[in-house]
Design a protein around this motif. Structure first.
Motif, PDB file in Angstrom:
ATOM      1  N   GLY A 263      -5.095   2.704  -5.964  1.00  0.00           N
ATOM      2  CA  GLY A 263      -4.418   1.690  -5.872  1.00  0.00           C
ATOM      3  C   GLY A 263      -2.946   1.715  -4.502  1.00  0.00           C
ATOM      4  O   GLY A 263      -2.637   0.390  -4.158  1.00  0.00           O
ATOM      5  N   THR A 264      -3.671   2.465  -3.701  1.00  0.00           N
ATOM      6  CA  THR A 264      -2.570   2.547  -2.488  1.00  0.00           C
ATOM      7  C   THR A 264      -2.612   1.713  -1.706  1.00  0.00           C
ATOM      8  O   THR A 264      -4.114   1.618  -1.733  1.00  0.00           O
ATOM      9  N   PRO A 265      -1.526   0.814  -0.536  1.00  0.00           N
ATOM     10  CA  PRO A 265      -2.726   0.376   0.489  1.00  0.00           C
ATOM     11  C   PRO A 265      -3.604   0.945   1.338  1.00  0.00           C
ATOM     12  O   PRO A 265      -3.071   1.775   1.779  1.00  0.00           O
ATOM     13  N   PRO A 266      -4.907  -0.180   0.993  1.00  0.00           N
ATOM     14  CA  PRO A 266      -5.536   0.085   2.049  1.00  0.00           C
ATOM     15  C   PRO A 266      -5.253   0.622   3.535  1.00  0.00           C
ATOM     16  O   PRO A 266      -5.899   1.857   3.602  1.00  0.00           O
ATOM     17  N   ALA A 267      -4.171   0.376   4.195  1.00  0.00           N
ATOM     18  CA  ALA A 267      -3.789   0.402   5.283  1.00  0.00           C
ATOM     19  C   ALA A 267      -3.198   2.102   4.687  1.00  0.00           C
ATOM     20  O   ALA A 267      -3.424   2.819   6.276  1.00  0.00           O
ATOM     21  N   VAL A 268      -2.731   2.355   4.282  1.00  0.00           N
ATOM     22  CA  VAL A 268      -2.248   3.365   4.384  1.00  0.00           C
ATOM     23  C   VAL A 268      -3.123   4.654   3.321  1.00  0.00           C
ATOM     24  O   VAL A 268      -3.245   6.078   4.366  1.00  0.00           O
ATOM     25  N   VAL A 269      -4.139   4.339   3.161  1.00  0.00           N
ATOM     26  CA  VAL A 269      -6.118   5.213   3.326  1.00  0.00           C
ATOM     27  C   VAL A 269      -5.796   5.340   4.653  1.00  0.00           C
ATOM     28  O   VAL A 269      -6.392   6.516   4.752  1.00  0.00           O
ATOM     29  N   ALA A 270      -6.019   4.474   5.317  1.00  0.00           N
ATOM     30  CA  ALA A 270      -7.228   4.331   6.959  1.00  0.00           C
ATOM     31  C   ALA A 270      -6.071   5.575   7.469  1.00  0.00           C
ATOM     32  O   ALA A 270      -6.454   6.329   8.158  1.00  0.00           O
ATOM     33  N   ARG A 271      -4.718   4.959   6.979  1.00  0.00           N
ATOM     34  CA  ARG A 271      -4.217   6.003   7.756  1.00  0.00           C
ATOM     35  C   ARG A 271      -4.066   7.723   8.043  1.00  0.00           C
ATOM     36  O   ARG A 271      -4.076   7.829   8.392  1.00  0.00           O
ATOM     37  N   LEU A 272      -4.206   7.781   6.774  1.00  0.00           N
ATOM     38  CA  LEU A 272      -4.048   9.264   5.916  1.00  0.00           C
ATOM     39  C   LEU A 272      -5.110  10.042   6.361  1.00  0.00           C
ATOM     40  O   LEU A 272      -6.501  10.748   6.996  1.00  0.00           O
ATOM     41  N   SER A 273      -6.802   8.728   6.280  1.00  0.00           N
ATOM     42  CA  SER A 273      -7.742   9.077   6.711  1.00  0.00           C
ATOM     43  C   SER A 273      -8.079   9.511   8.334  1.00  0.00           C
ATOM     44  O   SER A 273      -8.544  10.781   8.138  1.00  0.00           O
ATOM     45  N   GLU A 274      -7.543   8.951   8.974  1.00  0.00           N
ATOM     46  CA  GLU A 274      -7.389   8.984  10.647  1.00  0.00           C
ATOM     47  C   GLU A 274      -6.624  10.705  11.063  1.00  0.00           C
ATOM     48  O   GLU A 274      -7.274  11.376  11.707  1.00  0.00           O
ATOM     49  N   GLN A 275      -5.898  10.029  10.051  1.00  0.00           N
ATOM     50  CA  GLN A 275      -4.795  11.487  10.750  1.00  0.00           C
ATOM     51  C   GLN A 275      -5.233  13.073   9.783  1.00  0.00           C
ATOM     52  O   GLN A 275      -5.518  13.550  10.084  1.00  0.00           O
ATOM     53  N   LEU A 276      -6.431  13.284   9.060  1.00  0.00           N
ATOM     54  CA  LEU A 276      -7.355  14.006   8.071  1.00  0.00           C
ATOM     55  C   LEU A 276      -7.785  14.084   9.539  1.00  0.00           C
ATOM     56  O   LEU A 276      -8.026  15.549   9.871  1.00  0.00           O
ATOM     57  N   LEU A 277      -9.018  13.487  10.128  1.00  0.00           N
ATOM     58  CA  LEU A 277      -9.388  13.478  10.156  1.00  0.00           C
ATOM     59  C   LEU A 277      -8.835  13.940  11.809  1.00  0.00           C
ATOM     60  O   LEU A 277      -9.545  15.177  12.613  1.00  0.00           O
ATOM     61  N   SER A 278      -8.372  13.667  12.797  1.00  0.00           N
ATOM     62  CA  SER A 278      -8.109  14.230  13.354  1.00  0.00           C
ATOM     63  C   SER A 278      -6.686  15.867  13.224  1.00  0.00           C
ATOM     64  O   SER A 278      -7.808  16.587  14.420  1.00  0.00           O
TER      65      SER A 278
END
Length: 327
Positions: A263-278
């Motif tokens: 239920g976390t906003p998709p934009a926050v999920v995308a931000r976390l994914s981006e940070q993890l990959l980085s």
């Protein structure tokens, strides 16, 4: 409708639409506005804890916010998972999980949450082979020595694990099945506690992750007898695999992945994914994970979600086939 009337109607509509879109975007841009917890279902010092602290340090530096590791060991990593599942879906509570809690324990324990429905995958962090270890003071120098003892004294051998339904537990049962022996399972609340009893001689062995066991192996407290993976790990090049020592069908690996409350906003999920990959492409992080015997596999949110679902189904079948029960 006259032009003036149209603009009087259109402007409020445009403002209303923008109010629906902008908060989510603004929240993602401002994320994280408060300190973030990384829940860990194991004790301090274990592999999950080590990786969580590696992520917390890098995430904190890059995102200019505090990331705090919170250990909640027990119940095969599911206590930390339940806290994350029940948290506010604001991205401020993360979970560093393993396939123990996500794919094995749900088939053994009566949980008050659904690990598939209530936790949102972010991405894979690392994959670790399990390694068969004994005390460096033990008389066992290879798997053959260990098996000789187990066959001479059926039912006397004990193996530790980080908890019921952990990959260490599954690894021990797979070894029993593959060798026709019977070592008794002794669960602990984390690998570090099991290490104490192995070193002290109360427990004979453990199929631990390289991330948990590597420090004790390099420190001379534990002796590695075999790697339970298809190939040797670069960090232990002289330690043969189980298959190389004539034991097939007992390979078990452990993956570590990052999750957030569903239920976390998709934009926050995308931000976390981006940070993890980085983070995982950072040379310092890659060096740290490789020093633990781990391998990095970059995955999108969708790819990791598919793996998570697939392992949930696969381990469910394995638990049933091995007749593993809650103790």
């Amino acid at each position: 409708m006259k032009p003036a009337s149209f603009f009087r109607f259109a402007l409020p509509c445009a403002l209303a639409l923008s109010s629906l879109v902008l908060p989510g975007t603004a929240a993602a841009q401002a994320y994280p506005a408060k300190p973030v917890r990384i829940m860990v279902g194991a004790s301090p010092g274990g592999g999950t804890d080590i990786l969580a602290r590696v992520l917390a340090e890098k995430f904190g530096r890059d995102m200019k916010q505090s990331f705090i590791v919170e250990n909640r060991p027990g119940a095969s990593n599911t206590i930390a998972a339940e806290i994350t599942a029940r948290a506010e879906p604001d991205g401020l509570t993360l979970l560093l999980a393993t396939n123990t809690g996500q794919a094995i324990a749900p088939h053994l324990l009566k949980l008050k949450f659904d690990p598939i429905k209530d936790l949102q995958p972010i991405g894979m962090v690392a994959v670790m082979p399990n390694v068969l270890v004994v005390s460096s003071a033990s008389p066992y120098n290879n798997v053959k020595d260990l098996l000789a003892m187990m066959q001479a004294k059926p039912g006397d051998a004990k193996y530790g694990s980080s908890g019921l339904g952990s990959t260490q537990h599954i690894g021990g049962e797979a070894f029993n099945l593959a060798t026709g022996t019977k070592a008794i399972h002794v669960p602990y609340k984390g690998s570090s506690q099991a290490h104490i009893d192995i070193i002290g001689g109360q427990v004979d062995m453990m199929f631990d992750t390289t991330s948990s066991a590597m420090a004790q192996i390099k420190g001379g407290k534990l002796r590695a007898l075999a790697v339970s993976a298809p190939k040797r790990t670069p960090e232990l090049p002289n330690v043969a695999t189980l298959a190389e020592q004539g034991i097939n069908g007992a390979d078990v690996t452990t993956w570590y992945g990052l999750f957030v409350t569903r239920g976390t906003p998709p934009a926050v999920v995308a931000r976390l994914s981006e940070q993890l990959l980085s983070t995982l492409q950072s040379p310092e992080v890659q060096t740290r994970i490789k020093s633990l015997g781990g391998e990095i596999e970059l995955m999108s949110v969708e790819q990791f979600a598919k793996l998570n679902q697939g392992d949930f189904e696969r381990y469910g079948k394995l638990v049933k086939a091995a007749n593993i029960k809650a103790e």
